[in-house]
Write a protein that holds these residues in place. Structure first.
Motif, PDB file in Angstrom:
ATOM      1  N   ARG A 374       0.856  -1.184   0.000  1.00 52.28           N
ATOM      2  CA  ARG A 374       0.000   0.000   0.000  1.00 52.28           C
ATOM      3  C   ARG A 374       0.889   1.230   0.000  1.00 52.28           C
ATOM      4  O   ARG A 374       1.790   1.359   0.835  1.00 52.28           O
ATOM      5  N   PHE A 375       0.622   2.142  -0.938  1.00 53.29           N
ATOM      6  CA  PHE A 375       1.514   3.272  -1.159  1.00 53.29           C
ATOM      7  C   PHE A 375       0.860   4.581  -0.744  1.00 53.29           C
ATOM      8  O   PHE A 375      -0.326   4.811  -1.011  1.00 53.29           O
ATOM      9  N   ILE A 381       4.196  13.667  -6.521  1.00 53.12           N
ATOM     10  CA  ILE A 381       3.952  12.346  -7.101  1.00 53.12           C
ATOM     11  C   ILE A 381       5.277  11.593  -7.236  1.00 53.12           C
ATOM     12  O   ILE A 381       6.230  12.088  -7.836  1.00 53.12           O
ATOM     13  N   HIS A 382       5.332  10.413  -6.669  1.00 48.89           N
ATOM     14  CA  HIS A 382       6.468   9.506  -6.811  1.00 48.89           C
ATOM     15  C   HIS A 382       5.986   8.269  -7.571  1.00 48.89           C
ATOM     16  O   HIS A 382       4.803   8.145  -7.903  1.00 48.89           O
ATOM     17  N   SER A 383       6.888   7.345  -7.831  1.00 46.60           N
ATOM     18  CA  SER A 383       6.509   6.101  -8.484  1.00 46.60           C
ATOM     19  C   SER A 383       7.321   4.968  -7.889  1.00 46.60           C
ATOM     20  O   SER A 383       8.558   4.980  -7.956  1.00 46.60           O
ATOM     21  N   ALA A 384       6.638   4.016  -7.274  1.00 42.26           N
ATOM     22  CA  ALA A 384       7.309   2.862  -6.681  1.00 42.26           C
ATOM     23  C   ALA A 384       7.667   1.882  -7.786  1.00 42.26           C
ATOM     24  O   ALA A 384       6.784   1.316  -8.435  1.00 42.26           O
ATOM     25  N   VAL A 395       2.666   6.774  -6.828  1.00 40.01           N
ATOM     26  CA  VAL A 395       2.410   7.080  -5.422  1.00 40.01           C
ATOM     27  C   VAL A 395       1.994   8.548  -5.368  1.00 40.01           C
ATOM     28  O   VAL A 395       2.812   9.443  -5.565  1.00 40.01           O
ATOM     29  N   VAL A 396       0.705   8.769  -5.109  1.00 36.79           N
ATOM     30  CA  VAL A 396       0.108  10.092  -5.285  1.00 36.79           C
ATOM     31  C   VAL A 396      -0.345  10.644  -3.935  1.00 36.79           C
ATOM     32  O   VAL A 396      -1.048   9.946  -3.187  1.00 36.79           O
ATOM     33  N   PRO A 397       0.028  11.886  -3.595  1.00 41.52           N
ATOM     34  CA  PRO A 397      -0.457  12.479  -2.343  1.00 41.52           C
ATOM     35  C   PRO A 397      -1.977  12.518  -2.303  1.00 41.52           C
ATOM     36  O   PRO A 397      -2.626  12.933  -3.274  1.00 41.52           O
ATOM     37  N   GLY A 398      -2.552  12.068  -1.204  1.00 43.44           N
ATOM     38  CA  GLY A 398      -3.997  12.122  -1.028  1.00 43.44           C
ATOM     39  C   GLY A 398      -4.766  11.031  -1.733  1.00 43.44           C
ATOM     40  O   GLY A 398      -5.995  10.991  -1.626  1.00 43.44           O
ATOM     41  N   MET A 399      -4.090  10.126  -2.447  1.00 40.99           N
ATOM     42  CA  MET A 399      -4.782   9.066  -3.167  1.00 40.99           C
ATOM     43  C   MET A 399      -4.016   7.751  -2.988  1.00 40.99           C
ATOM     44  O   MET A 399      -3.124   7.427  -3.775  1.00 40.99           O
ATOM     45  N   PRO A 400      -4.331   6.973  -1.952  1.00 38.73           N
ATOM     46  CA  PRO A 400      -3.616   5.715  -1.709  1.00 38.73           C
ATOM     47  C   PRO A 400      -3.761   4.756  -2.885  1.00 38.73           C
ATOM     48  O   PRO A 400      -4.825   4.645  -3.497  1.00 38.73           O
TER      49      PRO A 400
END
Length: 477
Positions: A374-375, A381-384, A395-400
């Protein structure tokens, strides 16, 4: 039994019990300063150069150990205390807030010792590098690098070839004015087309033969095998089309280069050809898209929650934090409004399910067991990206977001397959998220179940409630 003897025995038992934690800690291995530095500091600091934060070289000379321990544990608290040095440092680095680190004094000391050791290595290497550089400069101050020599040779070749063509064209034009044809440019261009085709296809082969070994090894996850199959099918189809179209494109000018007196037939459109090269690609692309949609659905659809490890990965500029479920196999509640210097992940300390959540410095996974990632992101915005598992998720702020996978090859097994004992799986960021984006990496270890369970026992929890040893012993005076 005499009362004074009973009191003495109680005192002895209490002394022994109180000393057990110290004896236990002394028996443990010393903290690994390099690992702690890599997991917590390397994203924003270098030893010998500024990055997001200042260079750490000489840090022990600038401030004493007690101050550094307080600063690393909670820099904002030191700044708020009015410390002049802390306030100046904070202002100098554009008021960028350094996260608080949940480290013990011994772990901070281990990091400081590691920095000191690295300073020694840099100091030892500097004279040799300087001597080498001076010797090279003294030998030939005007020496060109290999890259400079290569580009000079290429430039010289291009200029000579262009001069040759210009001379040939000038001579040909002169003789043409006299009614003499000495060169057949159609034939020359046709031959050049065919040469370009042969050389180009050889270079394509060369790329696969020589650089193909630098691609990723076999997938280390269940879904990755399917992903690789889909990629290979697409590659084969596109490669066949690529080779066929280029053979036709460059062979026809060669075959028809000397048809004296024949002029190529020109027509603006051909409905049959238009239908052919529209319908056939559409059918192929539709099949690929439908196949890819099915694969994506199989990978991302809901999976059984039983016998599945749940791990939260928290992205921030510029690093990763991991949180594991405890014995209840449930992650505690989080709220972004709870993020602070003392609570980097924003976990609700009043949630009973959060009390046993684990807070490791690396990601360890058991082989052949499902894991649900779970990210969450704190800032941008990052990207796992886990390339060896063929896994990637924004991986988005405010949107798991989340991703499920089953690792199938342990780290040790992959090291043997690659004949590389230094190999490690890793989690990286695949978005250009800022100045230190390149350093957003976290090691992943895949191990057998028994080793995984032992590793879990050694991890500390996110919240560490203070223990009342006197109450536990229930000593009555």
């Amino acid at each position: 039994m005499p009362k004074n003897l009973l009191s003495a025995l109680r005192a002895l038992v209490l002394t022994v019990l109180l000393s057990l934690p110290g004896l236990w800690n002394s028996a443990q291995a010393q903290p690994d300063g390099a690992a702690i530095y890599s997991a917590n500091c390397a994203a924003c600091h270098k030893i010998d150069a500024d990055l997001v934060g200042p260079a750490l070289k000489g840090i022990s000379e600038r401030r004493d150990e007690a101050w550094l321990i307080k600063w690393i544990k909670n820099s904002q608290a030191v700044i708020n205390s009015g410390d002049p040095y802390a306030k100046d440092l904070y202002a100098k680095w554009n008021n960028v807030q350094m996260p608080a680190f949940d480290l013990s004094d011994d772990e901070v000391k281990a990091v400081l010792a590691y920095i000191k050791a690295e300073e020694g290595k840099l100091a030892a290497a500097a004279p040799a590098q300087a001597a080498g550089g001076d010797a090279a400069a003294a030998a030939d101050p005007n020496a060109l690098s290999a890259t400079q020599k290569f580009f000079m040779v290429v430039l010289m070749f291009v200029l000579l070839f262009a001069s040759f063509l210009y001379a040939i064209k000038t001579i040909s034009t002169f003789f043409k004015t006299k009614g003499i044809r000495i060169l057949d440019w159609a034939a020359i261009n046709g031959i050049l087309f065919f040469v370009f085709l042969v050389v180009g296809l050889y270079l394509v082969y060369y790329q696969f033969a020589v650089y193909g070994k630098h691609t990723l090894p076999e997938s280390a996850s269940e879904h990755g095998v399917i992903t690789d199959q889909m990629f290979m099918i697409t590659l084969v189809i596109t490669m066949i089309v690529f080779v066929a179209t280029h053979i036709l494109l460059f062979t026809f000018p060669y075959l028809y280069r000397t048809r004296e007196g024949h002029k190529a037939y020109y027509y603006p459109d051909n409905h049959n050809l238009e239908r052919l090269w529209t319908i056939v690609p559409a059918i192929v692309l539709t099949a690929l898209v439908l196949y890819g949609t099915k694969v994506w659905r199989d990978i991302t659809q809901l999976h059984p929650t039983e016998n599945v490890n749940t791990i939260e990965l928290f992205a921030y500029q510029f690093g990763w934090k991991a949180r594991y479920t405890g014995a209840d196999n449930t992650l505690g509640r989080f709220d972004y409004r709870l993020i602070s210097q003392d609570n980097n992940l924003g976990i609700d300390k009043n949630d009973p399910k959060a009390q046993d959540d684990l807070y490791p410095m690396e990601i360890v996974l058991p082989v052949n067991k499902g894991v649900l990632f779970r990210f969450r992101a704190r800032d941008v915005i990052h990207s796992a990206y886990m390339p060896h598992f063929r896994a990637q998720m924004n991986v988005v702020p405010g949107m798991p977001t989340q991703f499920y996978m089953v690792p199938t090859i342990t780290t040790e097994q992959m090291r043997k397959k690659l004949n590389n004992m230094d190999f490690n799986y890793e989690l990286a960021c695949n978005k250009i998220c800022g100045a230190a984006h390149f350093n957003m990496r976290m090691k992943i270890r895949v191990v057998e179940e028994a080793e995984y369970q032992q590793w879990l026992k050694e991890q500390k929890t996110y919240f560490k409630p203070a223990e009342n040893l006197t109450a536990q012993l229930n000593v009555n005076n």
